[in-house]
Design an enzyme around this catalytic site. Structure first.
Site, PDB file in Angstrom:
ATOM      1  N   ASN A   7     -11.181 -21.091   4.836  1.00 22.62           N
ATOM      2  CA  ASN A   7     -11.892 -21.083   6.105  1.00 22.62           C
ATOM      3  C   ASN A   7     -11.532 -19.787   6.824  1.00 22.62           C
ATOM      4  O   ASN A   7     -10.440 -19.647   7.358  1.00 22.62           O
ATOM      5  CB  ASN A   7     -11.474 -22.296   6.937  1.00 22.62           C
ATOM      6  N   ARG A  88     -15.802 -22.315   3.638  1.00 22.10           N
ATOM      7  CA  ARG A  88     -16.513 -22.960   4.728  1.00 22.10           C
ATOM      8  C   ARG A  88     -17.446 -21.928   5.364  1.00 22.10           C
ATOM      9  O   ARG A  88     -17.013 -20.831   5.734  1.00 22.10           O
ATOM     10  CB  ARG A  88     -15.515 -23.427   5.785  1.00 22.10           C
ATOM     11  N   HIS A 177     -19.933 -29.919  11.827  1.00 23.48           N
ATOM     12  CA  HIS A 177     -18.944 -30.853  11.248  1.00 23.48           C
ATOM     13  C   HIS A 177     -19.528 -31.611  10.059  1.00 23.48           C
ATOM     14  O   HIS A 177     -19.047 -32.686   9.704  1.00 23.48           O
ATOM     15  CB  HIS A 177     -18.487 -31.938  12.257  1.00 23.48           C
ATOM     16  N   ASN A 206     -10.454 -31.703  18.542  1.00 25.40           N
ATOM     17  CA  ASN A 206     -10.607 -30.815  19.674  1.00 25.40           C
ATOM     18  C   ASN A 206     -12.105 -30.605  19.909  1.00 25.40           C
ATOM     19  O   ASN A 206     -12.604 -30.751  21.013  1.00 25.40           O
ATOM     20  CB  ASN A 206      -9.870 -29.512  19.361  1.00 25.40           C
ATOM     21  N   GLY A 207     -12.825 -30.296  18.820  1.00 22.52           N
ATOM     22  CA  GLY A 207     -14.277 -30.395  18.865  1.00 22.52           C
ATOM     23  C   GLY A 207     -14.624 -31.827  18.480  1.00 22.52           C
ATOM     24  O   GLY A 207     -13.788 -32.518  17.905  1.00 22.52           O
ATOM     25  N   ARG A 236     -15.110 -28.401  25.592  1.00 21.21           N
ATOM     26  CA  ARG A 236     -16.571 -28.292  25.736  1.00 21.21           C
ATOM     27  C   ARG A 236     -17.113 -29.452  26.561  1.00 21.21           C
ATOM     28  O   ARG A 236     -16.630 -30.579  26.450  1.00 21.21           O
ATOM     29  CB  ARG A 236     -17.264 -28.290  24.376  1.00 21.21           C
ATOM     30  N   GLY A 326      -8.362 -35.298  14.695  1.00 18.96           N
ATOM     31  CA  GLY A 326      -7.095 -35.364  15.452  1.00 18.96           C
ATOM     32  C   GLY A 326      -6.955 -36.577  16.357  1.00 18.96           C
ATOM     33  O   GLY A 326      -5.978 -37.326  16.265  1.00 18.96           O
ATOM     34  N   GLU A 329      -7.867 -40.115  14.378  1.00 20.56           N
ATOM     35  CA  GLU A 329      -6.850 -40.539  13.408  1.00 20.56           C
ATOM     36  C   GLU A 329      -5.532 -40.908  14.084  1.00 20.56           C
ATOM     37  O   GLU A 329      -4.771 -41.718  13.563  1.00 20.56           O
ATOM     38  CB  GLU A 329      -6.592 -39.407  12.396  1.00 20.56           C
ATOM     39  N   ASN A 330      -5.253 -40.261  15.220  1.00 19.61           N
ATOM     40  CA  ASN A 330      -3.891 -40.365  15.770  1.00 19.61           C
ATOM     41  C   ASN A 330      -3.716 -41.093  17.088  1.00 19.61           C
ATOM     42  O   ASN A 330      -2.618 -41.535  17.392  1.00 19.61           O
ATOM     43  CB  ASN A 330      -3.318 -38.955  15.938  1.00 19.61           C
ATOM     44  N   GLU A 379     -11.780 -31.867   5.047  1.00 17.01           N
ATOM     45  CA  GLU A 379     -12.851 -30.913   4.756  1.00 17.01           C
ATOM     46  C   GLU A 379     -12.467 -29.985   3.605  1.00 17.01           C
ATOM     47  O   GLU A 379     -13.309 -29.596   2.801  1.00 17.01           O
ATOM     48  CB  GLU A 379     -13.171 -30.093   6.014  1.00 17.01           C
TER      49      GLU A 379
END
Ligand code: ADP
Length: 393
Positions: A7, A88, A177, A206-207, A236, A326, A329-330, A379
């Site tokens: 990436n 990517r 995504h 975060n996104g 955003r 993020g 999952e957490n 990913e």
């Protein structure tokens, strides 16, 4: 076979070296501040982590340093161990509906979409060229963030604006995504042994974006022409009234581009809470009673819940809801806040099952009308799988 999943950003290059088809991560790392003062890199392998400063004047230099290190650290015995590189690539326009083997002609076609992703695509392409130079003859594959979403129908991808905006300027919803949503759909479909699932995939990091998938095909997704649209995110805004831009431009004399930058970088959790874009910090502040942090969490959870409810309607009833990335999952707190706000769909959280982080798990009760799973995204692995598959052809 060993495959590198890459990436490349404008000043960074992230890599994961994966043994396929075993799906074992051999090494991973990040090259940072490429082309800037103080460039350095980190490589993780065998439970060790090295960090070194190095003058990385451009991506080609970074890739050469990476190759030397992989050999010097005995991670590979020679460059010929690397049998494929998957990249990517953020934007493939309407044209690229799946991953492709890269060559000069394809790179030129991808460059046509640079205007649609000016921060990402040129950097992605720079990364590809750097690897082509160091590993000539090795298959290079492009995996697009937009590709999975190309199955959307015009009823979903068109904005109700003058039709020429679409015809002349390609203004439409593209979605992002896609590689993550495709991985989530693949994982849950394999787990439940069904290929006709109606999935609501919630990538909340975060996104963030939410995607409605029916039998492996995207029906709709929350990001739009750019990643600014959809749910509220770390920095955003997500969906807002477009007239705000002109109004704020007149009020403050900030330019449209400055204001758009604020919508991308100063809004979302950060904008409302004034604390941070990181959901951990916002959670901590909310627990201490910070009112704006509490408000930020509430708006965040509601925007996500509303998209899930809308997509449940669009799909004619979802079979499964998946949470990933993020936050998904957490953060058990945010998961609970979201699921509590879709109670009208008959969705019910099992609080005991929800008390964990970072693994694949069912978190809804047996009574829940729609089961909810946490599915860690990957990913890098999806990119390696595509690269392996295309190298077989
Ligand atoms: P990116 O979009 O940059 O890939 P990630 O998917 O890594 O982002 O998600 C980053 C977000 O995940 C941050 O807001 C971070 O606070 C959140 N996150 C990570 N770990 C936790 C945790 N243990 N609890 C709550 N939030 C977490």
């Amino acid at each position: 076979m060993k495959i590198l999943s890459v990436n490349a950003g404008s000043s960074s290059l992230k890599f994961t070296l994966i043994e396929m088809p075993a799906q074992e991560v051999i090494a991973s790392g990040l090259f940072e501040k490429i082309g800037l003062e103080g460039s350095f890199y980190t490589i993780k392998y065998n439970g060790e982590k090295i960090t070194k400063e190095s003058e990385l004047t451009d991506h080609a230099v970074a890739v050469k340093v990476l190759m030397d290190e992989l050999v010097n650290l005995n991670i590979i015995s020679s460059l010929s161990d690397i049998e494929g590189v998957g990249h990517r690539i953020v934007h493939g326009g309407q044209e690229f509906s799946s991953s492709v083997v890269l060559n000069e002609e394809i790179l030129n076609r991808i460059s046509k979409y640079n205007d649609l992703a000016p921060l990402h695509n040129p950097a992605n392409i720079m990364g590809v060229r750097a690897f082509m130079e160091v590993l000539p003859g090795v298959i290079q594959v492009g995996v697009f963030d937009t590709a999975f979403h190309t199955t959307m129908a015009a009823t979903e991808y068109l904005y109700p604006v003058p039709y020429e905006w679409y015809e002349k300027y390609q203004v439409r919803k593209y979605g992002f995504h896609g590689t993550s949503h495709r991985f989530i759909n693949k994982t849950i479909s394999e787990y439940l042994k069904r290929d006709d699932l109606k999935v609501i995939s919630c990538h909340i990091g975060n996104g963030g974006s939410i995607t409605a998938i029916d039998s492996g095909k995207v029906v709709d997704t929350s990001m739009g022409f750019t990643p600014l649209a959809g749910i509220m995110m770390g920095t955003r805004s997500g969906d807002i009234d477009a007239s705000i831009l002109e109004f704020m431009n007149k009020q403050t004399s900030a330019s449209i581009s400055e204001l758009t930058n604020e919508l991308n970088k100063k809004s979302g959790l950060l904008g409302i809470s004034g604390v941070s874009s990181d959901s951990r910090d916002v959670e901590a502040a909310a627990e201490e009673g910070n009112e704006r942090a509490i408000l930020a969490q509430e708006i965040y959870a509601r925007k996500i819940a509303n998209y899930i409810a809308m997509y449940n309607n669009l799909l004619g009833g979802a079979d499964v809801i998946c949470l990933t990335a993020g936050v998904g999952e957490n953060s058990k707190t945010m998961r609970k806040m979201i699921i509590d706000r879709i109670a009208s769909l008959g969705v019910e959280l099992d609080e005991e099952k929800n008390d964990f982080r970072g693994e694949f798990r069912l978190i809804s009760t047996d009574n829940s009308k729609i089961p909810v799973y946490v599915v860690p995204t990957n990913e890098e692995l999806m990119i390696a799988i595509d690269t392996m598959e295309l190298s077989d052809k």
